[in-house]
Design an enzyme around this catalytic site. Structure first.
Site, mmCIF file in Angstrom:
data_model
loop_
_atom_site.group_PDB
_atom_site.id
_atom_site.type_symbol
_atom_site.label_atom_id
_atom_site.label_comp_id
_atom_site.label_asym_id
_atom_site.label_seq_id
_atom_site.Cartn_x
_atom_site.Cartn_y
_atom_site.Cartn_z
ATOM 1 N N ARG A 36 -23.608 -3.860 38.730
ATOM 2 C CA ARG A 36 -22.331 -4.633 39.253
ATOM 3 C C ARG A 36 -23.116 -5.961 39.934
ATOM 4 N NH1 ARG A 36 -17.782 -1.895 40.481
ATOM 5 N NH2 ARG A 36 -17.660 0.133 39.470
ATOM 6 N N TYR A 160 -11.593 10.094 35.478
ATOM 7 C CA TYR A 160 -10.348 9.439 35.643
ATOM 8 C C TYR A 160 -9.172 9.546 35.055
ATOM 9 C CZ TYR A 160 -13.710 6.042 38.026
ATOM 10 O OH TYR A 160 -14.631 5.478 39.103
HETATM 11 C C1 LIG Z 1 -17.198 4.080 37.886
HETATM 12 C C2 LIG Z 1 -17.215 2.873 37.241
HETATM 13 C C3 LIG Z 1 -16.140 1.953 37.065
HETATM 14 N N1 LIG Z 1 -16.490 0.707 36.301
HETATM 15 C C4 LIG Z 1 -17.793 0.928 36.112
HETATM 16 C C5 LIG Z 1 -18.392 1.990 36.381
HETATM 17 C C6 LIG Z 1 -19.463 2.622 36.242
HETATM 18 C C7 LIG Z 1 -20.650 1.921 37.358
HETATM 19 C C8 LIG Z 1 -20.464 2.668 38.767
HETATM 20 O O1 LIG Z 1 -20.744 3.985 38.927
HETATM 21 O O2 LIG Z 1 -20.237 1.615 39.474
HETATM 22 C C9 LIG Z 1 -18.820 0.041 35.420
HETATM 23 C C10 LIG Z 1 -18.632 -1.526 35.628
HETATM 24 N N2 LIG Z 1 -17.648 -2.060 35.979
HETATM 25 C C11 LIG Z 1 -17.894 -3.488 36.330
HETATM 26 C C12 LIG Z 1 -19.071 -3.685 35.404
HETATM 27 C C13 LIG Z 1 -19.657 -5.252 35.449
HETATM 28 C C14 LIG Z 1 -20.871 -5.557 35.058
HETATM 29 C C15 LIG Z 1 -22.031 -5.367 36.331
HETATM 30 O O3 LIG Z 1 -22.363 -4.318 36.453
HETATM 31 O O4 LIG Z 1 -21.965 -6.352 36.916
HETATM 32 C C16 LIG Z 1 -19.545 -2.557 35.347
HETATM 33 C C17 LIG Z 1 -20.924 -2.190 34.776
HETATM 34 C C18 LIG Z 1 -17.058 -4.499 36.674
HETATM 35 C C19 LIG Z 1 -15.970 -4.277 37.609
HETATM 36 N N3 LIG Z 1 -15.082 -2.982 37.752
HETATM 37 C C20 LIG Z 1 -14.108 -3.336 38.987
HETATM 38 C C21 LIG Z 1 -14.460 -4.438 39.387
HETATM 39 C C22 LIG Z 1 -13.819 -4.971 40.693
HETATM 40 C C23 LIG Z 1 -12.545 -5.708 40.204
HETATM 41 C C24 LIG Z 1 -12.141 -6.945 40.976
HETATM 42 O O5 LIG Z 1 -12.786 -7.716 41.095
HETATM 43 O O6 LIG Z 1 -10.929 -6.815 41.627
HETATM 44 C C25 LIG Z 1 -15.492 -5.080 38.622
HETATM 45 C C26 LIG Z 1 -16.025 -6.407 39.095
HETATM 46 C C27 LIG Z 1 -13.304 -2.296 39.274
HETATM 47 C C28 LIG Z 1 -13.708 -0.952 39.193
HETATM 48 N N4 LIG Z 1 -13.901 -0.340 38.141
HETATM 49 C C29 LIG Z 1 -14.399 0.870 38.306
HETATM 50 C C30 LIG Z 1 -14.433 1.324 39.980
HETATM 51 C C31 LIG Z 1 -15.052 2.274 40.565
HETATM 52 C C32 LIG Z 1 -14.090 0.100 40.184
HETATM 53 C C33 LIG Z 1 -14.066 -0.654 41.616
HETATM 54 C C34 LIG Z 1 -12.891 -0.490 42.348
HETATM 55 C C35 LIG Z 1 -13.021 -1.408 43.731
HETATM 56 O O7 LIG Z 1 -13.585 -1.087 44.584
HETATM 57 O O8 LIG Z 1 -12.486 -2.552 43.680
HETATM 58 C C36 LIG Z 1 -14.814 2.126 37.390
#
Ligand SMILES: Cc1c2[nH]c(c1CCC(=O)O)Cc1[nH]c(c(CCC(=O)O)c1C)Cc1[nH]c(c(CCC(=O)O)c1C)Cc1[nH]c(c(C)c1CCC(=O)O)C2
Length: 362
Positions: A36, A160
């Site tokens: 992330r 999910y």
């Molecule tokens: C479980 C999971 C998800 N997504 C992902 C996982 C596996 C990694 C982990 O265990 O953290 C993987 C992921 N999601 C994102 C990345 C980007 C690349 C990186 O690592 O920089 C990666 C590798 C972007 C994102 N994915 C997400 C964001 C935030 C969206 C935003 O900017 O509003 C980003 C940048 C949204 C997301 N998507 C998901 C979650 C739990 C969330 C967060 C929700 C929140 O708290 O806002 C599902």
């Protein structure tokens, strides 16, 4: 002449610390990147993405390229990770879901029966073409920094879909897995195809490594993991057998599953902060006694990016030291960068790790 050489011919990654470490070689420095690293912690991300929904940005090649590059430019990390999300291939295939800010993925019609599984769409390569195009743009910009592609593993995607959103206990998921194993196996089979297709598109477009995120697998016993999950993650990795690039496998709370996760076919296993890297290496070695020395990735607690500099530095020194007992170590967090993390701390951690010689064993 050079102008028409394929992009891959113009990138020399033979000495890239991440790839050298992943192959069990001796990198010039301890490679470091952050799960992330793109996104929420960066003001330039908020500015650039303002007004564009998350999943729309993930399916826009130019946005993917720019957001992926932001942390590389800012922190000088040893790898870029593709800006995407684990639910992108589901959405691209036509599953009605969204990413709700502050919550995570939310699925309009959760999958809870054999009929629901049968209705799940398949993913065609064309549906994720913008992701491949984004990879193509990135390869022109990244120079000798490797690009990591990724996908969600079948179990984490299933959680999910079944729960309908993020879940603390995964109760519906575990109940379905144990009560309706045929439905479970059909669902995991379908998700294996989707994850494999998504990764193969990224590999064909030129990513230099892949990470399979099974973030929530640590919720399972090793017994259930082996019966209901491992065969599918193994099939995803097997679908990449001809790719010739390192395969990283990561989950949270997976101390008891590390050996099984290696057996799924990973070259590098990610470790959260709950067990030290030397113990992780022991468990990985035991899972494949005749195999190559295990390579680990991790394992700084992301919460410690909020601690005082001296605490943080001591912790990093300990982790790098414990990582030396493995066949290779890629420095990372034990899970993703938390929201509100100060990006300057991430830059300082990168510089500090780079200042620790991989050879200077203590
Ligand atoms: C479980 C999971 C998800 N997504 C992902 C996982 C596996 C990694 C982990 O265990 O953290 C993987 C992921 N999601 C994102 C990345 C980007 C690349 C990186 O690592 O920089 C990666 C590798 C972007 C994102 N994915 C997400 C964001 C935030 C969206 C935003 O900017 O509003 C980003 C940048 C949204 C997301 N998507 C998901 C979650 C739990 C969330 C967060 C929700 C929140 O708290 O806002 C599902």
């Amino acid at each position: 002449m050079t102008d028409i050489a394929p992009v891959s011919a113009r990138r020399d990654l033979s000495q890239a610390p991440l790839l050298v470490a992943a192959a069990g070689g001796r990198p010039s420095r301890v490679p470091v990147w952050f799960m992330r690293q793109a996104g929420r912690s960066l003001p330039e991300y908020h500015e650039f993405r303002a007004g564009t929904p998350m999943l729309e940005a993930c399916l826009d090649a130019e946005m993917v390229c720019e957001i992926t590059l932001q942390p590389v430019r800012r922190h000088g990390v040893d790898a870029a990770i593709l800006f995407s999300d684990i639910v992108v291939p589901l959405r691209a295939a036509g599953v009605d879901l969204d990413i709700v800010p502050g919550t995570g993925p939310v699925v309009a019609e959760p999958v809870r029966s054999a009929a629901d599984v049968a209705r799940l769409p398949r993913l065609s390569e064309d549906q994720v073409r913008p992701v491949a195009d984004g990879v193509g743009l990135l390869l022109r910009e990244l120079g000798d920094t490797p690009l990591i592609g990724f996908a969600g593993a079948p179990f984490t995607l299933a959680s999910y879909l079944i729960e309908g959103g993020p879940s603390r206990n995964h109760e519906r998921t575990k109940a379905l897995m144990r009560s309706e194993p045929d439905t479970w196996h059909a669902l995991l089979g379908r998700l294996t195809e989707i994850a494999s297709t998504f990764l193969r598109v990224q590999v064909a477009a030129g990513v230099d490594a892949v990470q399979l995120f099974d973030s929530w697998a640590g919720a399972l016993s090793e017994r259930d993991y082996r019966e209901f999950v491992l065969p599918y993650s193994a099939a995803v990795f097997a679908s990449l057998a001809d790719a010739g690039i390192p395969k990283i496998h990561f989950g949270v709370g997976t101390g008891e599953l590390l050996g099984a996760m290696r057996q799924a076919g990973a070259d590098v296993v990610g470790v959260d902060w709950r067990i030290p890297l030397d113990e992780a290496a022991r468990r990985l070695r035991a899972a494949d006694p005749g195999g190559p020395e295990p390579v680990v990735q991790g394992n700084l607690d992301p919460a410690l990016l909020f601690a005082s500099p001296d605490v943080l530095e001591r912790e990093i020194v300990r982790i790098v030291d414990e990582g030396r007992s493995a066949g290779g170590h890629i420095f990372n967090l034990g899970h993703g960068v938390l929201p509100h993390t100060d990006p300057d701390v991430i830059t300082r951690v990168t510089e500090f790790v780079h200042g620790l010689s991989p050879a200077d064993a203590s």
